[in-house]
Design a protein around this motif. Structure first.
Motif, PDB file in Angstrom:
ATOM      1  N   LEU A 129      41.911  38.529  15.839  1.00  0.00           N
ATOM      2  CA  LEU A 129      43.341  38.337  15.539  1.00  0.00           C
ATOM      3  C   LEU A 129      44.157  37.799  16.714  1.00  0.00           C
ATOM      4  CD1 LEU A 129      43.900  41.643  13.516  1.00  0.00           C
ATOM      5  CD2 LEU A 129      44.079  39.311  12.597  1.00  0.00           C
ATOM      6  N   MET A 130      43.666  37.976  17.926  1.00  0.00           N
ATOM      7  CA  MET A 130      44.496  37.603  19.075  1.00  0.00           C
ATOM      8  C   MET A 130      43.707  36.758  20.076  1.00  0.00           C
ATOM      9  SD  MET A 130      46.637  41.074  19.937  1.00  0.00           S
ATOM     10  CE  MET A 130      45.255  42.172  20.166  1.00  0.00           C
ATOM     11  N   ASN A 131      44.446  35.907  20.786  1.00  0.00           N
ATOM     12  CA  ASN A 131      43.837  35.233  21.928  1.00  0.00           C
ATOM     13  C   ASN A 131      44.503  35.755  23.209  1.00  0.00           C
ATOM     14  OD1 ASN A 131      46.216  33.737  22.510  1.00  0.00           O
ATOM     15  ND2 ASN A 131      45.651  32.238  20.929  1.00  0.00           N
ATOM     16  N   ARG A 132      44.131  35.190  24.349  1.00  0.00           N
ATOM     17  CA  ARG A 132      44.577  35.784  25.615  1.00  0.00           C
ATOM     18  C   ARG A 132      46.075  35.659  25.865  1.00  0.00           C
ATOM     19  NH1 ARG A 132      41.355  31.973  29.996  1.00  0.00           N
ATOM     20  NH2 ARG A 132      42.888  30.316  30.137  1.00  0.00           N
ATOM     21  N   ASN A 133      46.763  34.796  25.097  1.00  0.00           N
ATOM     22  CA  ASN A 133      48.226  34.754  25.216  1.00  0.00           C
ATOM     23  C   ASN A 133      48.839  36.116  24.926  1.00  0.00           C
ATOM     24  OD1 ASN A 133      48.304  32.067  25.865  1.00  0.00           O
ATOM     25  ND2 ASN A 133      48.717  31.382  23.767  1.00  0.00           N
ATOM     26  N   ALA A 134      48.163  36.898  24.056  1.00  0.00           N
ATOM     27  CA  ALA A 134      48.709  38.199  23.660  1.00  0.00           C
ATOM     28  C   ALA A 134      48.790  39.173  24.839  1.00  0.00           C
ATOM     29  CB  ALA A 134      47.858  38.803  22.547  1.00  0.00           C
ATOM     30  N   LEU A 135      48.109  38.852  25.926  1.00  0.00           N
ATOM     31  CA  LEU A 135      48.172  39.720  27.114  1.00  0.00           C
ATOM     32  C   LEU A 135      49.472  39.506  27.889  1.00  0.00           C
ATOM     33  CD1 LEU A 135      44.520  39.200  28.335  1.00  0.00           C
ATOM     34  CD2 LEU A 135      45.545  41.413  27.797  1.00  0.00           C
ATOM     35  N   PHE A 136      50.131  38.375  27.598  1.00  0.00           N
ATOM     36  CA  PHE A 136      51.272  37.988  28.441  1.00  0.00           C
ATOM     37  C   PHE A 136      52.511  37.599  27.646  1.00  0.00           C
ATOM     38  CE2 PHE A 136      47.251  36.649  30.503  1.00  0.00           C
ATOM     39  CZ  PHE A 136      47.254  37.560  31.549  1.00  0.00           C
ATOM     40  N   THR A 137      52.631  38.034  26.381  1.00  0.00           N
ATOM     41  CA  THR A 137      53.769  37.620  25.572  1.00  0.00           C
ATOM     42  C   THR A 137      55.050  38.249  26.106  1.00  0.00           C
ATOM     43  OG1 THR A 137      52.204  37.786  23.754  1.00  0.00           O
ATOM     44  CG2 THR A 137      54.483  37.286  23.165  1.00  0.00           C
ATOM     45  N   PRO A 143      49.902  45.800  28.442  1.00  0.00           N
ATOM     46  CA  PRO A 143      48.716  46.623  28.709  1.00  0.00           C
ATOM     47  C   PRO A 143      47.999  47.083  27.446  1.00  0.00           C
ATOM     48  CG  PRO A 143      50.730  47.853  29.186  1.00  0.00           C
ATOM     49  CD  PRO A 143      51.135  46.420  28.942  1.00  0.00           C
ATOM     50  N   HIS A 144      48.730  47.183  26.329  1.00  0.00           N
ATOM     51  CA  HIS A 144      48.071  47.668  25.103  1.00  0.00           C
ATOM     52  C   HIS A 144      47.246  46.593  24.411  1.00  0.00           C
ATOM     53  CE1 HIS A 144      49.900  51.475  25.749  1.00  0.00           C
ATOM     54  NE2 HIS A 144      51.070  50.880  25.896  1.00  0.00           N
ATOM     55  N   HIS A 145      47.267  45.389  24.952  1.00  0.00           N
ATOM     56  CA  HIS A 145      46.364  44.334  24.461  1.00  0.00           C
ATOM     57  C   HIS A 145      45.202  44.103  25.419  1.00  0.00           C
ATOM     58  CE1 HIS A 145      49.723  42.491  21.746  1.00  0.00           C
ATOM     59  NE2 HIS A 145      49.167  43.579  21.240  1.00  0.00           N
ATOM     60  N   TYR A 146      45.092  44.973  26.404  1.00  0.00           N
ATOM     61  CA  TYR A 146      44.018  44.812  27.389  1.00  0.00           C
ATOM     62  C   TYR A 146      42.803  45.640  27.006  1.00  0.00           C
ATOM     63  CZ  TYR A 146      41.322  45.181  31.682  1.00  0.00           C
ATOM     64  OH  TYR A 146      40.293  45.167  32.591  1.00  0.00           O
ATOM     65  N   CYS A 147      41.680  44.964  26.832  1.00  0.00           N
ATOM     66  CA  CYS A 147      40.410  45.640  26.587  1.00  0.00           C
ATOM     67  C   CYS A 147      39.334  44.831  27.293  1.00  0.00           C
ATOM     68  CB  CYS A 147      40.114  45.727  25.083  1.00  0.00           C
ATOM     69  SG  CYS A 147      39.841  44.116  24.316  1.00  0.00           S
ATOM     70  N   LEU A 148      38.125  45.350  27.297  1.00  0.00           N
ATOM     71  CA  LEU A 148      36.998  44.608  27.851  1.00  0.00           C
ATOM     72  C   LEU A 148      35.945  44.439  26.767  1.00  0.00           C
ATOM     73  CD1 LEU A 148      36.738  46.150  31.422  1.00  0.00           C
ATOM     74  CD2 LEU A 148      37.317  43.780  30.842  1.00  0.00           C
ATOM     75  N   PRO A 149      35.302  43.308  26.635  1.00  0.00           N
ATOM     76  CA  PRO A 149      35.658  42.077  27.329  1.00  0.00           C
ATOM     77  C   PRO A 149      37.080  41.634  26.965  1.00  0.00           C
ATOM     78  CG  PRO A 149      33.491  41.895  26.310  1.00  0.00           C
ATOM     79  CD  PRO A 149      34.101  43.148  25.785  1.00  0.00           C
ATOM     80  N   VAL A 150      37.762  41.061  27.946  1.00  0.00           N
ATOM     81  CA  VAL A 150      39.168  40.690  27.798  1.00  0.00           C
ATOM     82  C   VAL A 150      39.304  39.616  26.706  1.00  0.00           C
ATOM     83  CG1 VAL A 150      39.083  38.871  29.575  1.00  0.00           C
ATOM     84  CG2 VAL A 150      41.211  40.180  29.227  1.00  0.00           C
ATOM     85  N   LEU A 151      40.486  39.566  26.064  1.00  0.00           N
ATOM     86  CA  LEU A 151      40.755  38.525  25.068  1.00  0.00           C
ATOM     87  C   LEU A 151      40.544  37.155  25.692  1.00  0.00           C
ATOM     88  CD1 LEU A 151      44.067  39.971  23.544  1.00  0.00           C
ATOM     89  CD2 LEU A 151      41.828  39.902  22.411  1.00  0.00           C
ATOM     90  N   LYS A 152      40.070  36.218  24.865  1.00  0.00           N
ATOM     91  CA  LYS A 152      39.757  34.873  25.360  1.00  0.00           C
ATOM     92  C   LYS A 152      40.692  33.829  24.750  1.00  0.00           C
ATOM     93  CE  LYS A 152      36.028  36.327  27.659  1.00  0.00           C
ATOM     94  NZ  LYS A 152      35.947  37.740  27.271  1.00  0.00           N
ATOM     95  N   ARG A 153      40.380  32.549  25.042  1.00  0.00           N
ATOM     96  CA  ARG A 153      41.167  31.426  24.515  1.00  0.00           C
ATOM     97  C   ARG A 153      41.071  31.336  22.995  1.00  0.00           C
ATOM     98  NH1 ARG A 153      42.563  27.227  27.859  1.00  0.00           N
ATOM     99  NH2 ARG A 153      41.774  27.372  29.987  1.00  0.00           N
ATOM    100  N   GLU A 154      42.049  30.611  22.416  1.00  0.00           N
ATOM    101  CA  GLU A 154      42.098  30.419  20.966  1.00  0.00           C
ATOM    102  C   GLU A 154      40.796  29.818  20.407  1.00  0.00           C
ATOM    103  OE1 GLU A 154      43.904  31.496  18.716  1.00  0.00           O
ATOM    104  OE2 GLU A 154      43.770  30.124  17.003  1.00  0.00           O
ATOM    105  N   GLU A 155      40.181  28.896  21.111  1.00  0.00           N
ATOM    106  CA  GLU A 155      38.948  28.286  20.573  1.00  0.00           C
ATOM    107  C   GLU A 155      37.853  29.347  20.363  1.00  0.00           C
ATOM    108  OE1 GLU A 155      37.787  26.500  24.933  1.00  0.00           O
ATOM    109  OE2 GLU A 155      36.538  25.837  23.259  1.00  0.00           O
ATOM    110  N   HIS A 156      37.855  30.367  21.192  1.00  0.00           N
ATOM    111  CA  HIS A 156      36.854  31.433  21.037  1.00  0.00           C
ATOM    112  C   HIS A 156      37.195  32.316  19.836  1.00  0.00           C
ATOM    113  CE1 HIS A 156      34.849  30.315  24.699  1.00  0.00           C
ATOM    114  NE2 HIS A 156      36.002  30.291  25.323  1.00  0.00           N
TER     115      HIS A 156
END
Ligand SMILES: NC(=O)N[C@@H](CC(=O)O)C(=O)O
Ligand SMILES: [Zn+2]
Ligand SMILES: [Zn+2]
Length: 344
Positions: A202-210, A215-228
């Motif tokens: 549902l999310m790409n790495r932009n969600a870490l910085f909106t 912090p509640h969108h931070y998990c491992l492995p970290v969210l990646k780019r939209e293409e992923h």
């Protein structure tokens, strides 16, 4: 009448339940949606023996809400000391369904993880012989490697080597986040499968910085780019049986995430199936949700499918800002926002 979808009751093939009062707080969410869950062993101290897994399983069963039907499937945490005898005992137990690899230092409570595969070869050989799946947190831990590249690097430096040494070993590449991982799993033989979380669909790495750091969108492995994200959605809706539901719901107390060095982990058990339904619906593939949620996992683990069903309706509800979590609270995915599917 609102739209609805009924599927065989699903299982969660990757779940963190924690322990004690924390577990008692989150367990009802999972037990409401899922019949079974693979319960991750990264407690403090980790669950490294069949006896410890038995005791943890008993604590889970005792914490279940009255009348709940839920079967916790236990996992041993692989350390350098796991023996082939303990693996045989695990298989014999019937309730230990897998062994988990945490590369030392890769994620939450992974300090006891494996440092050298040579040391654990006898245990892995026994698992291959007995068909006991090996679940892997697939990230390298080399601090020189960019955090966004650690999963792809793991494929070349660990997974391919493992597969060469133990071609029969059943492996679940847990919580995959990249197109490289999706492609690897698709091309590999039938003994390699993967779980996929709702957040990575549902999310790409932009969600870490909106608008600021989230912090509640931070998990491992970290969210990646939209293409992923798109590659993962394509994989889970491809019709391949190699991908199945694993929420990686990983609750952490609010103050430990909203901190200078916040913990990794997203809590999603409060709305897991609704979140997956949203992801599948976004690509017009709701009809493929049942295989992903309820069929592919049991097939890989060699377990029967569940015999009852669950129904989701297209109905909006607002996620609470937080849920109680022992003496603390946990901020769930979509806190304070609307979700458009609801389990009835
Ligand atoms: N996924 C996470 O970000 N965290 C998990 C550990 C894990 O699955 O790696 C946790 O236990 O908190
Ligand atoms: Zn992990
Ligand atoms: Zn996890």
């Amino acid at each position: 009448m609102s739209k609805s979808i009924t599927i065989i009751r699903p299982d969660d093939w990757h779940l963190h339940l924690r322990d004690g009062s924390l577990m008692a707080a989150v367990l009802p969410h999972t037990a409401k949606e899922f019949a079974r869950a693979i319960v991750m062993p990264n407690l403090k101290p980790p669950v490294t023996t069949v006896d410890a897994a038995f005791a943890y399983r008993q604590r889970i069963l005792e914490a279940l809400p009255a009348g709940a039907q839920f079967d916790p499937l236990m996992v041993l945490y692989l350390t350098d000391h796991l023996t082939a005898e303990e693996v045989a005992k695990a298989k014999q137990s019937g309730f230990v369904k897998a062994v988990k690899l945490y590369p030392a230092g890769a994620t939450t409570n992974s300090d006891s993880g494996v440092t050298n595969f040579d040391k654990v070869m006898p245990a892995l050989e026994k698992m291959a012989e007995l068909g006991l799946p090996f679940l892997v947190h697939g990230e390298v831990t080399d601090p020189q490697i960019d955090v966004f590249d650690r999963e792809a690097a793991f494929i070349d430096s660990v997974l391919m080597v493992l597969q060469q040494r133990l071609p029969k070993l059943k492996i679940v590449f847990e919580h995959i986040t990249t197109k490289q991982a999706a492609e690897y799993v698709l091309k590999a033989g039938p003994n390699i499968a993967a779980t996929v979380t709702p957040q990575h669909l549902l999310m790409n790495r932009n969600a870490l910085f909106t608008g600021g750091i989230r912090p509640h969108h931070y998990c491992l492995p970290v969210l990646k780019r939209e293409e992923h994200r798109r590659a993962l959605l394509a994989a889970v809706t491809s019709g391949s049986k190699k991908f199945f539901l694993g929420t990686d719901s990983a609750p952490h107390a609010r103050h430990t995430k909203e901190a200078a060095c916040g913990c990794a982990g997203i809590y999603s058990a409060h709305a897991a199936l609704a979140l997956y339904a949203e992801a599948f619906e976004s690509v017009g593939a709701l009809d493929l949700l049942e295989a992903f949620a309820s069929k592919n996992g049991p097939a890989f683990y060699g377990l029967p499918e569940n015999t009852d069903t669950v129904t989701l309706v297209k109905e909006s509800w607002t996620v609470p800002a937080s849920y109680p979590f022992g003496e603390h609270n946990v901020v769930p995915l979509r806190a304070g926002e609307e979700i458009h599917w609801k389990l009835i």
